[in-house]
Design a protein around this motif. Structure first.
Motif, PDB file in Angstrom:
ATOM      1  N   PHE A   1      31.550  46.132  36.435  1.00 53.45           N
ATOM      2  CA  PHE A   1      30.883  47.311  36.972  1.00 53.45           C
ATOM      3  C   PHE A   1      31.418  48.561  36.273  1.00 53.45           C
ATOM      4  O   PHE A   1      32.574  48.605  35.839  1.00 53.45           O
ATOM      5  CB  PHE A   1      31.141  47.450  38.478  1.00 53.45           C
ATOM      6  CG  PHE A   1      30.669  46.285  39.303  1.00 53.45           C
ATOM      7  CD1 PHE A   1      29.410  46.284  39.866  1.00 53.45           C
ATOM      8  CD2 PHE A   1      31.489  45.188  39.506  1.00 53.45           C
ATOM      9  CE1 PHE A   1      28.967  45.215  40.629  1.00 53.45           C
ATOM     10  CE2 PHE A   1      31.063  44.111  40.260  1.00 53.45           C
ATOM     11  CZ  PHE A   1      29.799  44.124  40.826  1.00 53.45           C
TER      12      PHE A   1
ATOM     13  N   ARG B   1      27.455  39.721  33.907  1.00 50.93           N
ATOM     14  CA  ARG B   1      28.065  38.664  34.711  1.00 50.93           C
ATOM     15  C   ARG B   1      28.297  37.455  33.816  1.00 50.93           C
ATOM     16  O   ARG B   1      27.413  37.069  33.056  1.00 50.93           O
ATOM     17  CB  ARG B   1      27.178  38.278  35.891  1.00 50.93           C
ATOM     18  CG  ARG B   1      27.777  37.202  36.783  1.00 50.93           C
ATOM     19  CD  ARG B   1      26.848  36.864  37.934  1.00 50.93           C
ATOM     20  NE  ARG B   1      25.645  36.190  37.475  1.00 50.93           N
ATOM     21  CZ  ARG B   1      25.552  34.866  37.305  1.00 50.93           C
ATOM     22  NH1 ARG B   1      26.603  34.091  37.534  1.00 50.93           N
ATOM     23  NH2 ARG B   1      24.416  34.329  36.887  1.00 50.93           N
TER      24      ARG B   1
ATOM     25  N   ASP C   1      32.773  33.322  38.915  1.00 55.36           N
ATOM     26  CA  ASP C   1      32.037  34.244  38.048  1.00 55.36           C
ATOM     27  C   ASP C   1      32.794  35.555  37.890  1.00 55.36           C
ATOM     28  O   ASP C   1      33.524  35.989  38.789  1.00 55.36           O
ATOM     29  CB  ASP C   1      30.652  34.544  38.631  1.00 55.36           C
ATOM     30  CG  ASP C   1      29.790  33.301  38.694  1.00 55.36           C
ATOM     31  OD1 ASP C   1      30.046  32.372  37.907  1.00 55.36           O
ATOM     32  OD2 ASP C   1      28.859  33.261  39.520  1.00 55.36           O
TER      33      ASP C   1
ATOM     34  N   THR D   1      35.037  36.134  41.424  1.00 53.04           N
ATOM     35  CA  THR D   1      34.586  35.694  42.731  1.00 53.04           C
ATOM     36  C   THR D   1      35.049  34.274  43.028  1.00 53.04           C
ATOM     37  O   THR D   1      35.603  33.582  42.159  1.00 53.04           O
ATOM     38  CB  THR D   1      33.055  35.744  42.816  1.00 53.04           C
ATOM     39  OG1 THR D   1      32.492  34.697  41.995  1.00 53.04           O
ATOM     40  CG2 THR D   1      32.534  37.095  42.342  1.00 53.04           C
TER      41      THR D   1
ATOM     42  N   HIS E   1      32.164  39.566  37.379  1.00 52.94           N
ATOM     43  CA  HIS E   1      31.197  40.653  37.511  1.00 52.94           C
ATOM     44  C   HIS E   1      31.854  41.933  37.020  1.00 52.94           C
ATOM     45  O   HIS E   1      32.948  42.281  37.467  1.00 52.94           O
ATOM     46  CB  HIS E   1      30.754  40.820  38.963  1.00 52.94           C
ATOM     47  CG  HIS E   1      30.009  39.641  39.506  1.00 52.94           C
ATOM     48  ND1 HIS E   1      28.639  39.624  39.667  1.00 52.94           N
ATOM     49  CD2 HIS E   1      30.442  38.425  39.941  1.00 52.94           C
ATOM     50  CE1 HIS E   1      28.259  38.466  40.163  1.00 52.94           C
ATOM     51  NE2 HIS E   1      29.343  37.713  40.342  1.00 52.94           N
TER      52      HIS E   1
ATOM     53  N   PRO F   1      26.301  47.518  38.168  1.00 47.80           N
ATOM     54  CA  PRO F   1      26.561  46.211  37.546  1.00 47.80           C
ATOM     55  C   PRO F   1      26.193  46.236  36.074  1.00 47.80           C
ATOM     56  O   PRO F   1      25.136  46.747  35.682  1.00 47.80           O
ATOM     57  CB  PRO F   1      25.655  45.260  38.333  1.00 47.80           C
ATOM     58  CG  PRO F   1      25.313  45.985  39.598  1.00 47.80           C
ATOM     59  CD  PRO F   1      25.311  47.439  39.257  1.00 47.80           C
TER      60      PRO F   1
ATOM     61  N   LEU G   1      28.640  43.035  47.173  1.00 48.10           N
ATOM     62  CA  LEU G   1      28.646  41.856  46.314  1.00 48.10           C
ATOM     63  C   LEU G   1      28.257  40.597  47.090  1.00 48.10           C
ATOM     64  O   LEU G   1      27.483  39.769  46.611  1.00 48.10           O
ATOM     65  CB  LEU G   1      30.031  41.678  45.683  1.00 48.10           C
ATOM     66  CG  LEU G   1      30.110  40.679  44.534  1.00 48.10           C
ATOM     67  CD1 LEU G   1      29.273  41.151  43.365  1.00 48.10           C
ATOM     68  CD2 LEU G   1      31.555  40.484  44.079  1.00 48.10           C
TER      69      LEU G   1
ATOM     70  N   GLU H   1      24.985  38.792  45.962  1.00 46.81           N
ATOM     71  CA  GLU H   1      25.241  37.619  45.131  1.00 46.81           C
ATOM     72  C   GLU H   1      25.659  36.383  45.923  1.00 46.81           C
ATOM     73  O   GLU H   1      25.740  35.298  45.364  1.00 46.81           O
ATOM     74  CB  GLU H   1      26.339  37.950  44.095  1.00 46.81           C
ATOM     75  CG  GLU H   1      26.052  39.172  43.233  1.00 46.81           C
ATOM     76  CD  GLU H   1      24.875  38.953  42.306  1.00 46.81           C
ATOM     77  OE1 GLU H   1      24.535  37.784  42.047  1.00 46.81           O
ATOM     78  OE2 GLU H   1      24.295  39.953  41.841  1.00 46.81           O
TER      79      GLU H   1
END
Length: 941
Positions: A847, A857, A843, A839, A845, A854, A806, A810
């Motif tokens: 999965f 988002r 954000d 995060t 994310h 992914p 990640l 990202e």
């Protein structure tokens, strides 16, 4: 050198459709008390209450579940707010000198998912007032046209039964009775004060700066009045502060109810925040812990009724809302079904429990009703509107831990966040403010001492108390088993308390066990705070959760992780020094593992220590900077040119493939970083650890330095993989695996997956047939989430199966991780297990599990909102909560099917205008949500 690989296939239309049926992000409702309220108003016809805040928010409340939220475009404080009674319209005045009109309107009937009968709040008009922003240019507003020809206007009051009769108060002490129909001044009063309000029988009452108030009569024939009928200084003859606001309400008994704020003796109680209530010989001074913003009474407004007959007093304070029952003798408080002060003591942790069994829920509700002195006979007096939301299919709890050692249980099944039960752990210990007596005996409560001995007759009201007797009482971690009614709370001083639910009061001593995590390790000396001392005598505990055993970690550092497995009678906890395992059934220590690094001297100082080494922190920072510069010189980074990137992009489009994102180079973390031994997560699992044929209980622990420890447990009475049940004896723990992540990134979460790649069920779920039994025939795996990447290892060999970097992809770091179940809106029986990561950029994310592909988002929290990110907690159905202020939770949903949002209707005295006819959709692409609105600017001259 960067590598570009064509390894991902293009978009799959079928999968995109499934994603739309599974995932959708919405911020749905705000729970708690508005931050920094600044204005209050009430519509007695619609029975709706409006609150404005300093951040520009406008919130309307009615019956539980009836909520509307609006937000002005500019962040300016709401100084005044007024209902146009019965119309569903609202005026707000901001401190930037703008006037705004809000309106409750109907939903659009041309699609968009709007539901018939649902009412929305939107801003309809805005007007910029002349003059400089501030109170000097516009002190008071009223929705009826009035003159301003006699100088600065300080107050406006329309007669409640005679529309068109207005009292206008001027700054020099002149009050004019103005008739709108004839546009003439009917009467003049020389009151020499600013505040004047209407009283029954065509009288008026005004307050004075000396703490008194006067009653004036409108005499017929004489247009001038110089003397009042009566004057009173309630708390004289000593110098008193001014009365800020006063209300006079008539009753059938003939004795009016007088309510006023302020007026306290200046020398003795000038700093108190008080509202006084008087009726005949009854006199109570409500003493609050925060500033009084405004108040109103709920009373009869029908002109055919001769008396007001007030039923409740609603007081808006800076930190809470208090409602007083005026019909019950003694005037007790009414518990609010919403607007509860979440921050009565600062929130330190939170935990969500879904699908609470009915038996546990009922027992908690009974225990909660036995707490406090609230009025049990009165319903909530603000009852406007109708909640159209369907009843919740399940009952959910939000548990919040607080700085004062309390754990509060909140009902979050619907829109309204309602208090259910409060647990206090302070009675377990001796503290500096300890009375050393029965905490349940009201005679030992200083707030219930004989009030007649004190003048004014103060009564402590409200629950906001920002002060803690001892900062070591703070709750850091919570774990609850909803099937066995076992609760574990862990605190700042290394205390871990195991509690059980009881329906009766109990007087008993608490068993105390200590766990030394250092194991006599040489060279380490604890420099932090002392441990809390448990009571040595039998202690009375009320019905509810009662302590069974106290486990004290040594050194007494703050607990950083805790997990409970009630089916095995085991609790595991971690601190900055290591982790321990305790068997609370046999009262025995099973394991104590030290995770300290030789350079972890900072871990020995504690969060409350004043001797932290600033020099060492600076030295380590400079070392990291120097190391990154040197490594950067040794490994020059080559980046593709713009033309190369465009060429790769065109090739991927041509072949329907997607280029793997550019990976950032991640520097390994130093092994000698301070606090590297902090235990970040703990996990119990029944899985394969020693070999692939025998499964059994295991304990997993992850640390700040990227280390993962896995222990095989032998628990008496638990069936192991071969079908053999271990006999009596003590629990044993044997180290099975030890994993060290390459970059030493902190381990955020550990989860074991069964043979089908699904998360293991909670304790008791499989044995009680409440969940599908895990697949034990195929290979298990463990999902380890660090701050930098997600990785799945096969068990028991611990070989890597798949991963997602990640941070490299990202440029962010993982802060929160949870396994959630997403249900489809198209197929009732279809769902997917999803891993959600929050995060440091705010954000979300999502999965797939276990493939770690992914999915979507979402931007959820501002990256600058560090406290909001740190406070986020997820539910197992795809919702979440995070703090948007010390007193408010924002609720959001990532699920297309499971949402909790206000759906309300209000019966208005005007036809509802459809949203499709309004212009707001033209100004903004954001769609309306029931009970929520995005503000706009329609300034006109």
């Amino acid at each position: 050198m960067m590598k570009f690989r064509f390894r991902r296939q293009g978009n799959d239309p079928q999968r995109d459709k499934i994603k739309q049926e599974l995932f959708a992000f919405n911020k749905t409702v705000e729970h708690g008390f508005p931050h920094q309220p600044s204005a209050l108003n009430f519509d007695p016809q619609l029975q709706l209450m409006a609150i404005g805040s300093k951040s520009g928010a406008v919130k309307i409340y009615g019956a539980p579940g009836v909520e509307f939220t609006g937000l002005h475009k500019d962040t300016a404080a709401v100084t005044q707010i007024h209902f146009l009674q019965g119309q569903g319209r609202l005026l707000s005045l901001l401190d930037d000198n703008t006037l705004h009109m809000w309106e409750l309107g109907g939903a659009s009937q041309d699609g968009g998912g709007a539901k018939r009968g649902v009412v929305y709040l939107e801003e309809r008009h805005a007007y910029s007032l002349p003059g400089r922003p501030g109170l000097e240019s516009c002190r008071y507003i009223h929705y009826t046209h009035t003159p301003s020809s006699l100088g600065p206007v300080e107050s406006l009051q329309e007669h409640p039964q005679l529309p068109g009769k207005i009292l206008i108060g001027y700054s020099r002490g002149l009050v004019v009775l103005w008739d709108l129909s004839s546009r003439n001044a009917e009467h003049l009063f020389l009151v020499l004060s600013l505040n004047a309000i209407w009283c029954p029988f065509y009288c008026l009452i005004n307050s004075h700066s000396d703490g008194g108030y006067s009653v004036w009569a409108v005499a017929s024939g004489n247009p001038y009045t110089h003397q009042p009928v009566s004057s009173t200084i309630p708390y004289g003859p000593f110098p008193c502060k001014a009365i800020n606001k006063i209300l006079w309400r008539t009753t059938r008994s003939g004795c009016p109810v007088v309510v006023y704020s302020g007026g306290m003796p200046r020398a003795s109680y000038g700093d108190r925040h008080c509202v006084s209530i008087q009726q005949d010989k009854q006199h109570v001074t409500l003493d609050f812990t925060s500033r009084v913003i405004d108040f109103f009474t709920v009373h009869t407004t029908d002109p055919e009724h001769e008396y007001d007959d007030p039923s409740a007093l609603v007081v808006l304070l800076e930190e809470e809302l208090v409602v007083i029952d005026l019909l019950t003798p003694g005037w007790p408080s009414i518990p609010p079904p919403y607007l509860a002060p979440l921050h009565s003591s600062a929130i330190t942790t939170s935990c969500h429990i879904d699908r609470v069994p009915a038996k546990l829920w009922d027992r908690l509700a009974i225990a909660g009703k036995s707490q406090g002195t609230h009025s049990p006979h009165r319903s909530w007096p603000i009852c406007g509107g109708k909640n159209l939301a369907p009843p919740p299919k399940q009952q959910d709890l939000l548990l919040t831990g607080h700085e004062d050692g309390t754990v509060r249980f909140w009902d979050v099944s619907g829109v309204a966040l309602t208090p259910v039960y409060k647990l206090s752990t302070a009675h377990v210990f001796h503290t500096d403010c300890d009375l050393n007596d029965d905490p349940l005996d009201p005679r030992n409560d200083p707030d219930t001492q004989q009030e007649e001995e004190e003048w004014p007759p103060f009564r402590k009201v409200g629950c906001f108390d920002p002060y803690s007797d001892d900062p070591r009482l703070g709750i850091q971690k919570i774990s609850l088993c909803k099937y066995s009614c076992r609760l574990v709370v862990a605190g700042t001083a290394g205390q871990v308390i195991v509690l059980g639910l009881s329906d009766e009061r109990s007087d008993h001593m608490i068993d105390v066990s200590t766990v030394d995590l250092l194991q006599d390790l040489e060279g380490f000396t604890w420099k932090g705070h002392d441990r809390l001392e448990a009571r040595a005598n039998p202690t009375p505990f009320p019905p509810g959760f009662q302590p069974l055993v106290l486990v004290q970690a040594l050194p007494p550092a703050s607990v950083t992780a805790v997990t409970l497995h009630a089916e095995w009678n085991m609790v595991a906890f971690g601190t900055s020094h290591g982790f321990g395992l305790f068997d609370y059934h046999r009262r025995s220590v099973v394991l104590a593992r030290c995770t300290l690094h030789p350079n972890d001297s900072l871990a020995m100082e504690g969060p409350l220590s004043r001797v932290k080494s600033l020099k060492k922190s600076l030295r380590q920072s400079f070392r990291r900077i120097r190391k990154s510069r040197v490594s950067g010189k040794k490994r020059p980074l080559t980046t593709p040119t713009k033309g190369c990137a465009q060429e790769m992009s065109s090739k991927s489009d041509r072949f329907g493939e997607e280029v793997a994102p550019v990976q950032r180079r991640i520097e390994p973390r130093s092994a000698d970083d301070s606090l590297s031994g902090v235990v970040r997560c703990l996990c119990f699992a029944d899985t394969y650890l020693r070999d692939g044929t025998h499964h059994g209980p295991t304990l997993w622990a992850g640390t700040n330095s990227g280390s993962v420890y896995a222990y095989a447990l032998e628990v008496p009475g638990v069936c192991v993989g071969s079908g053999r049940v271990l006999g009596e004896g003590s629990v044993e723990a044997v180290l099975g695996k030890e994993i060290q992540l390459m970059h030493r990134a902190p381990v955020v979460s550990i989860a074991v997956l069964d043979g089908r790649g699904k998360p293991l069920p909670e304790p008791y779920q499989a044995s009680l047939d409440l969940a599908t039994a895990p697949d034990m025939s195929n290979t298990h795996s463990v999902l380890i989430a660090s701050e930098e990447q997600l990785k799945v290892f096969s068990l028991p060999k611990v070989s890597a199966k798949t991963k997602f970097k990640l941070t490299a992809h990202e440029g962010c770091r993982v802060r929160r991780v949870a396994m959630v179940t997403m249900y489809s809106t198209a197929q009732e029986d279809y769902c997917e297990n999803t891993l959600v990561c929050l995060t440091n950029l705010g954000d979300l994310h999502l999965f797939t599990v276990p493939a770690l592909r992914p999915q979507v988002r979402y931007e959820c929290i501002r990256k600058e909102d560090i406290s909001g990110i740190a406070s986020c907690v997820f539910t197992k159905s795809g919702q979440g909560f995070y703090l948007i202020s010390p007193s408010e939770y924002e609720r959001f949903s990532m699920s297309a099917k499971v949402t909790t949002e206000p759906l309300c209707s209000v019966q208005l005295d005007r036809p509802l205008e459809s949203q499709s006819r309004r212009t707001l959709d033209r100004d903004s692409n954001k769609s309306f949500k029931p009970g929520r609105v995005v503000g706009r600017d329609l300034m006109s001259s």
